[in-house]
Design a protein around this motif. Sequence first.
Motif, short mmCIF file in Angstrom:
data_model
loop_
_atom_site.label_atom_id
_atom_site.label_comp_id
_atom_site.label_asym_id
_atom_site.label_seq_id
_atom_site.Cartn_x
_atom_site.Cartn_y
_atom_site.Cartn_z
N LEU A 1 -2.32 1.93 6.29
CA LEU A 1 -1.59 1.59 4.72
C LEU A 1 -1.82 0.45 4.64
O LEU A 1 -0.60 -0.16 4.63
N THR B 1 0.52 4.12 -2.84
CA THR B 1 0.14 5.86 -2.08
C THR B 1 1.24 6.53 -2.98
O THR B 1 0.19 7.53 -2.76
N GLU C 1 1.02 -1.04 -0.43
CA GLU C 1 -0.20 -0.28 0.17
C GLU C 1 0.54 1.59 -0.26
O GLU C 1 0.81 2.61 -0.78
N ARG C 2 2.25 1.69 0.89
CA ARG C 2 3.31 2.71 1.05
C ARG C 2 3.21 2.74 -0.71
O ARG C 2 3.69 4.23 -1.23
#
Length: 220
Positions: free
Chosen positions: A157, A82, A78-79
Amino acid sequence: MSQPHAYSVEEREALYRAIRERRDMRHFSGGEVADTVLQRLLLAAHQAPSVGLMQPWRFVRVCKPALREQIHQLVEQEREATADALGERRDEFMRLKVQGVLDCAELLVAALPAGRDAHVFGRRTLPEMDLASLACAIQNMWLAARAEGLGMGWVSLFDPQALAELLHLPAGAKPVAVLCLGPVAEFYPQPMLVQERWAQPRNLSELLFIDQWGALRDEN
């Protein structure tokens, strides 16, 4: 004028100090959290207010190293996503340390349970109050951790469905926070995102309105 039910000056200052010095920690120094301390922190969370006394908090203590590594991988995925969504700030974001999943002494996942629709009291027009109640429990734990000299970080996240499957949550339950907890070398003197010049906090005077939205002072 002192109120009859007020705490002592020293007790009040300790409370306000914990609020003032609480930080969303990302850097941990290993070590451990004594079980008695962990139980105190969880009890502090459990004593949070909740709408309709529904107590919508569930905590999963992650003890298996392999499971911790899997959660770390979810956060990293997810990092990256993002970072891609941030466009021109991508590289700047990737330089930030956004989690301490592999470094903290204790890892917990805070989740909302299934069957929340059965709780109507206080939620008929505001169903999200279950989430607000869980947030109160997390804040209780956060302040108690600071008072105990322990750092805590809230990691959001992750893909909720992927984490739910990883933890075998029942249908309808939802993970909300990955909580990193443990000893730290030091607490940030100011929020880390301020230190890293990612964002600047706003003054309370900009956020407090009088009688109607946007009115910063009494016009009468």
